[in-house]
Design a protein around this motif. Structure first.
Motif, PDB file in Angstrom:
ATOM      1  N   UNK A   1     -17.829 -76.262 -70.674  1.00 17.13           N
ATOM      2  CA  UNK A   1     -18.241 -77.635 -70.358  1.00 17.13           C
ATOM      3  C   UNK A   1     -18.523 -78.419 -71.633  1.00 17.13           C
ATOM      4  N   UNK A   2     -18.434 -79.735 -71.527  1.00 18.14           N
ATOM      5  CA  UNK A   2     -18.754 -80.633 -72.631  1.00 18.14           C
ATOM      6  C   UNK A   2     -19.628 -81.754 -72.108  1.00 18.14           C
ATOM      7  N   UNK A   3     -20.663 -82.089 -72.874  1.00 17.15           N
ATOM      8  CA  UNK A   3     -21.558 -83.190 -72.535  1.00 17.15           C
ATOM      9  C   UNK A   3     -21.398 -84.267 -73.600  1.00 17.15           C
ATOM     10  N   UNK A   4     -21.048 -85.480 -73.181  1.00 16.64           N
ATOM     11  CA  UNK A   4     -20.874 -86.591 -74.100  1.00 16.64           C
ATOM     12  C   UNK A   4     -21.994 -87.603 -73.911  1.00 16.64           C
ATOM     13  N   UNK A   5     -22.380 -88.226 -75.018  1.00 16.91           N
ATOM     14  CA  UNK A   5     -23.432 -89.247 -75.026  1.00 16.91           C
ATOM     15  C   UNK A   5     -24.814 -88.661 -74.731  1.00 16.91           C
ATOM     16  N   UNK A   6     -25.017 -87.409 -75.072  1.00 27.39           N
ATOM     17  CA  UNK A   6     -26.349 -86.817 -74.932  1.00 27.39           C
ATOM     18  C   UNK A   6     -27.257 -87.336 -76.045  1.00 27.39           C
ATOM     19  N   UNK A   7     -28.409 -87.910 -75.726  1.00 27.01           N
ATOM     20  CA  UNK A   7     -29.337 -88.358 -76.774  1.00 27.01           C
ATOM     21  C   UNK A   7     -30.035 -87.171 -77.427  1.00 27.01           C
ATOM     22  N   UNK A   8     -30.638 -87.357 -78.607  1.00 32.88           N
ATOM     23  CA  UNK A   8     -31.304 -86.241 -79.291  1.00 32.88           C
ATOM     24  C   UNK A   8     -32.435 -85.628 -78.482  1.00 32.88           C
ATOM     25  N   UNK A   9     -33.012 -86.388 -77.567  1.00 37.53           N
ATOM     26  CA  UNK A   9     -34.142 -85.896 -76.778  1.00 37.53           C
ATOM     27  C   UNK A   9     -33.714 -85.090 -75.560  1.00 37.53           C
ATOM     28  N   UNK A  10     -32.405 -84.967 -75.335  1.00 33.42           N
ATOM     29  CA  UNK A  10     -31.906 -84.294 -74.127  1.00 33.42           C
ATOM     30  C   UNK A  10     -31.411 -82.891 -74.455  1.00 33.42           C
ATOM     31  N   UNK A  11     -31.421 -82.032 -73.429  1.00 34.97           N
ATOM     32  CA  UNK A  11     -30.995 -80.648 -73.591  1.00 34.97           C
ATOM     33  C   UNK A  11     -30.285 -80.153 -72.350  1.00 34.97           C
ATOM     34  N   UNK A  12     -29.612 -79.018 -72.527  1.00 27.01           N
ATOM     35  CA  UNK A  12     -28.913 -78.395 -71.403  1.00 27.01           C
ATOM     36  C   UNK A  12     -29.101 -76.891 -71.457  1.00 27.01           C
ATOM     37  N   UNK A  13     -28.982 -76.263 -70.306  1.00 30.59           N
ATOM     38  CA  UNK A  13     -29.037 -74.811 -70.184  1.00 30.59           C
ATOM     39  C   UNK A  13     -28.087 -74.404 -69.073  1.00 30.59           C
ATOM     40  N   UNK A  14     -27.188 -73.474 -69.360  1.00 28.98           N
ATOM     41  CA  UNK A  14     -26.210 -73.016 -68.370  1.00 28.98           C
ATOM     42  C   UNK A  14     -26.673 -71.704 -67.751  1.00 28.98           C
ATOM     43  N   UNK A  15     -26.809 -71.709 -66.434  1.00 28.78           N
ATOM     44  CA  UNK A  15     -27.177 -70.519 -65.669  1.00 28.78           C
ATOM     45  C   UNK A  15     -26.030 -70.126 -64.756  1.00 28.78           C
ATOM     46  N   UNK A  16     -26.066 -68.900 -64.253  1.00 30.22           N
ATOM     47  CA  UNK A  16     -25.075 -68.460 -63.274  1.00 30.22           C
ATOM     48  C   UNK A  16     -25.740 -67.659 -62.183  1.00 30.22           C
ATOM     49  N   UNK A  17     -25.462 -68.062 -60.950  1.00 25.85           N
ATOM     50  CA  UNK A  17     -26.026 -67.384 -59.790  1.00 25.85           C
ATOM     51  C   UNK A  17     -25.249 -66.113 -59.475  1.00 25.85           C
ATOM     52  N   UNK A  18     -25.823 -65.290 -58.623  1.00 24.85           N
ATOM     53  CA  UNK A  18     -25.206 -64.004 -58.304  1.00 24.85           C
ATOM     54  C   UNK A  18     -23.838 -64.152 -57.650  1.00 24.85           C
ATOM     55  N   UNK A  19     -23.631 -65.267 -56.963  1.00 25.67           N
ATOM     56  CA  UNK A  19     -22.343 -65.449 -56.279  1.00 25.67           C
ATOM     57  C   UNK A  19     -21.268 -66.020 -57.192  1.00 25.67           C
ATOM     58  N   UNK A  20     -21.565 -66.218 -58.474  1.00 24.94           N
ATOM     59  CA  UNK A  20     -20.573 -66.687 -59.426  1.00 24.94           C
ATOM     60  C   UNK A  20     -20.650 -68.166 -59.738  1.00 24.94           C
ATOM     61  N   UNK A  21     -21.341 -68.940 -58.924  1.00 22.41           N
ATOM     62  CA  UNK A  21     -21.455 -70.374 -59.202  1.00 22.41           C
ATOM     63  C   UNK A  21     -22.338 -70.610 -60.422  1.00 22.41           C
ATOM     64  N   UNK A  22     -21.993 -71.637 -61.186  1.00 23.74           N
ATOM     65  CA  UNK A  22     -22.778 -72.017 -62.350  1.00 23.74           C
ATOM     66  C   UNK A  22     -23.804 -73.076 -61.966  1.00 23.74           C
ATOM     67  N   UNK A  23     -24.902 -73.105 -62.711  1.00 25.89           N
ATOM     68  CA  UNK A  23     -25.893 -74.161 -62.577  1.00 25.89           C
ATOM     69  C   UNK A  23     -26.136 -74.715 -63.975  1.00 25.89           C
ATOM     70  N   UNK A  24     -25.718 -75.953 -64.190  1.00 23.82           N
ATOM     71  CA  UNK A  24     -25.940 -76.622 -65.461  1.00 23.82           C
ATOM     72  C   UNK A  24     -27.223 -77.446 -65.343  1.00 23.82           C
ATOM     73  N   UNK A  25     -28.227 -77.072 -66.132  1.00 28.36           N
ATOM     74  CA  UNK A  25     -29.523 -77.744 -66.109  1.00 28.36           C
ATOM     75  C   UNK A  25     -29.541 -78.800 -67.217  1.00 28.36           C
ATOM     76  N   UNK A  26     -29.927 -80.018 -66.863  1.00 33.16           N
ATOM     77  CA  UNK A  26     -30.008 -81.120 -67.818  1.00 33.16           C
ATOM     78  C   UNK A  26     -31.387 -81.758 -67.734  1.00 33.16           C
ATOM     79  N   UNK A  27     -31.960 -82.109 -68.889  1.00 31.61           N
ATOM     80  CA  UNK A  27     -33.236 -82.811 -68.894  1.00 31.61           C
ATOM     81  C   UNK A  27     -33.367 -83.591 -70.196  1.00 31.61           C
ATOM     82  N   UNK A  28     -34.056 -84.730 -70.128  1.00 38.73           N
ATOM     83  CA  UNK A  28     -34.158 -85.643 -71.259  1.00 38.73           C
ATOM     84  C   UNK A  28     -35.639 -85.904 -71.538  1.00 38.73           C
ATOM     85  N   UNK A  29     -36.136 -85.407 -72.672  1.00 36.25           N
ATOM     86  CA  UNK A  29     -37.574 -85.440 -72.924  1.00 36.25           C
ATOM     87  C   UNK A  29     -38.008 -86.748 -73.594  1.00 36.25           C
ATOM     88  N   UNK A  30     -37.876 -87.829 -72.853  1.00 35.66           N
ATOM     89  CA  UNK A  30     -38.407 -89.119 -73.285  1.00 35.66           C
ATOM     90  C   UNK A  30     -39.897 -89.187 -72.960  1.00 35.66           C
TER      91      UNK A  30
END
Length: 463
Positions: free
Chosen positions: A363-392
Motif C-alpha cells: 500500500x501507499x499513502x499520499x499526502x500524509x502530514x507529519x503528525x499522521x501514522x499508519x499501522x498494518x495488521x492482518x486478521x486470522x482470515x487473511x484480511x488486512x486492517x490498515x490503521x490510520x490516525x493523525x495526532x493533531x
C-alpha cells in the motif's frame, strides 16, 4: 516561568503515598524526530518519527492482529478493598467485555483472599505482578497462582517509581535499594521452576544515566508515560513528544520495552502540566497511545486504569478519574472504543484451511502530514486492517476544552485491486461506516484519532 520539569517536580512533591501507582513522566524528549535508535524498536520508531508525504513504498509486512491484541493491557488494583475493585466479578466481566486479558497489579497479599486471583485467572486474566522489597513471599504466591492456573502470570515487575516511593533493602535506601531489589528479584524469578519462562520487567523511576547495564536485572526495559496538557501521546504541535521520550530511554539497555503506566484522567482542566481532559478526548488519547506503542514495537502498554476507584462527587480528585469505567462500573467512551476495536479485529470470516494468505501489502499513502501514522495488521482470515490516525491538537489547555482539527485528506493506493474495503471508526461503532467494492485507490479523511480500513485484496483466498 519555571522550567517544565520543575513544574512537574512541584506537582509530584505535593503527592502523598495514597496516590499509589501513578506518576508524571519527568523525562522530556531529547533529540529530533528521525534520530536513529538501536535495538528491536528501531524500525517501528523510525516509522513513527520519520513521517513523509508517502508511506510504505513496496510491500509492508503486516503485524498479526492477534499479536497486536496482546499488546493491549490495563492497570488494576484488585488489592484495594475500599472502592470499586472490591467486586472482582465486575473486574473479570469488564476485562472480558473489553476484550483485554493483560493487567498490571500488586502481587497477592493479605488484603483479599487468594481465591480472588484464582477466579480472575480462570476468567482469562493474565497478571504482571508488581513487587517491592518484600518480594520473597510475593514470588511464592505468584508461583502458586501460576501452578493452579498455568499461564496466568505473564510477567513480574520490579519496584514502582523509585523517584516517588522510596524503599529500603539490605541497608540501602532510594534508587540503590531499588536496583538491588531488582537484581535479586530477577535471580529469584528465574530460579523458580513454577515461573519458568516468565519475564522480569525493570523497576521504574531510577536515572538510567547512572546505570551501565541491566544484564541479570531485567528482561524488559520499563517506562511510564503520561502526556501533559491533554496532548497526543506521540506527536504534538506544542513540541512535546511524550512517548518518544520513553522509547529513547528504553533503548539505552538494548532491551525490548514495556510501558506499564499510560493514561489520561477524565476531569477537564486548564493550565500547564495538567492531565485532565473530557471523556471523549480520553478515548482518543488512549486509542492513539495503544497504536503508537504497537507501531513502535513496544511489547505491551498498560493503560492506567480499569476503574475509577472511588466516588468523587465534587470532582476535585484527579486520581479518581483515570478509569476506563466510572466508579459505578458504567463504561466511559474509552471503554466503548476499546471494545469496538477488539471486536472489529476479532471478527473473522470463514476461510478455507488449505488456502494460504499472503502477509504483505504494497500500500501507499499520499499526502500524509507529519503528525499522521499508519499501522498494518492482518486478521486470522487473511484480511488486512490498515490503521490510520493523525495526532493533531485535541485539547485547549488555555480554556480546558476539546479541540477539533480538520481531518487530513489522504489518498490510499492498495497496490492492487481490493475486493472490498470497509471503513471503521471505533470511537463510533464496531460496524463499518462505509463499504467499497472492487477498487484500487481510495481517498480517506484521517481524523485526530484511530480509524480502520479493513481490506480484502482481490487475490485473498476464498472467504
Amino acid at each position: 516561568m519555571k522550567h517544565p520539569v520543575a513544574l512537574i517536580a512541584g506537582l509530584l512533591a505535593r503527592r502523598t503515598a495514597s496516590q499509589r501507582l501513578r506518576h508524571v513522566s519527568l523525562a522530556k524528549p531529547r533529540g529530533r524526530p528521525g534520530t536513529r535508535v538501536a535495538g528491536s524498536l528501531a524500525t517501528g520508531f523510525c516509522a513513527l518519527a520519520c513521517a513523509t508525504a508517502a508511506h510504505a513504498s513496496g510491500a509492508a509486512q503486516a503485524m498479526p492482529a492477534d499479536d497486536f491484541l496482546q499488546t493491549l493491557a490495563v492497570v488494576t488494583h484488585v488489592s484495594y478493598t475500599d472502592g470499586a475493585y472490591v467486586n472482582v466479578h465486575n473486574v473479570a466481566d469488564d476485562m472480558a467485555w473489553l476484550g483485554i486479558h493483560h493487567v498490571r497489579d500488586y502481587a497477592p497479599g493479605s488484603s483479599i483472599p487468594f481465591s480472588s486471583y484464582v477466579y480472575l485467572a480462570q476468567r482469562g486474566v493474565k497478571f504482571n505482578f508488581l513487587m517491592g522489597a518484600d518480594f520473597e513471599k510475593k514470588i511464592a504466591l505468584a508461583a502458586k497462582l501460576n501452578t493452579e492456573v498455568p499461564g496466568s502470570v505473564a510477567a513480574i515487575e520490579g519496584p514502582n517509581e523509585l523517584n516517588n516511593f522510596s524503599i529500603t533493602y539490605q541497608g540501602l535506601t532510594g534508587a540503590a535499594a531499588g536496583l538491588a531489589v531488582q537484581r535479586d528479584l530477577y535471580a529469584r524469578v528465574h530460579g523458580t521452576p513454577e515461573l519458568a519462562g516468565v519475564p522480569v520487567y525493570d523497576a521504574t523511576g531510577f536515572d538510567p544515566k547512572s546505570v551501565e547495564t541491566r544484564t541479570n536485572s531485567a528482561d524488559y526495559a520499563n517506562q511510564h508515560v503520561y502526556p501533559q496538557n491533554g496532548e497526543q501521546p506521540l506527536w504534538n504541535a506544542n513540541g512535546d513528544k511524550w512517548m518518544l521520550a520513553a522509547i529513547h530511554l528504553g533503548q539505552r539497555f538494548q532491551l525490548p520495552l514495556v510501558i506499564t503506566e499510560f493514561g489520561y484522567f477524565s476531569l477537564p482542566q486548564a493550565g500547564w502540566y495538567m492531565l485532565g481532559v473530557d471523556e471523549p478526548t480520553q478515548a482518543k488519547g488512549v486509542l492513539n497511545g495503544y497504536m503508537d506503542a504497537a507501531a513502535a514495537g513496544v511489547k505491551r502498554l498498560y493503560v492506567y486504569e480499569l476503574l475509577d476507584e472511588k466516588p468523587d462527587p465534587e470532582r476535585k480528585n484527579d486520581e479518581m478519574h483515570y478509569g476506563l469505567f466510572r466508579n459505578d462500573n458504567s463504561p466511559k467512551p474509552v471503554a466503548y472504543a476499546i471494545r469496538n476495536l477488539t471486536s472489529i479485529l476479532n471478527a473473522n470470516t470463514t476461510r478455507r484451511t488449505s488456502a494460504a494468505a499472503r502477509s504483505t501489502l504494497a500500500y501507499t499513502l499520499s499526502e500524509m502530514p507529519p503528525s499522521a501514522n499508519s499501522l498494518l495488521l492482518q486478521k486470522k482470515d487473511g484480511r488486512f486492517v490498515l490503521v490510520l490516525w493523525n495526532e493533531t491538537l485535541i485539547w485547549n489547555r488555555a480554556t480546558g476544552a476539546p479541540l477539533a482539527s480538520p481531518p487530513a485528506r489522504v489518498d490510499v493506493d492498495f497496490g492492487g485491486k481490493a475486493k472490498r474495503v470497509d471503513l471503521y471508526d471505533p470511537l463510533t461503532s464496531a460496524q463499518p461506516l462505509e463499504s467499497h467494492r472492487d477498487l484500487r485507490q481510495l481517498s480517506v479523511n484521517v481524523p485526530d484519532h484511530v480509524i480502520l480500513l479493513e481490506i480484502t485484496p482481490a487475490d485473498t483466498p476464498g472467504t
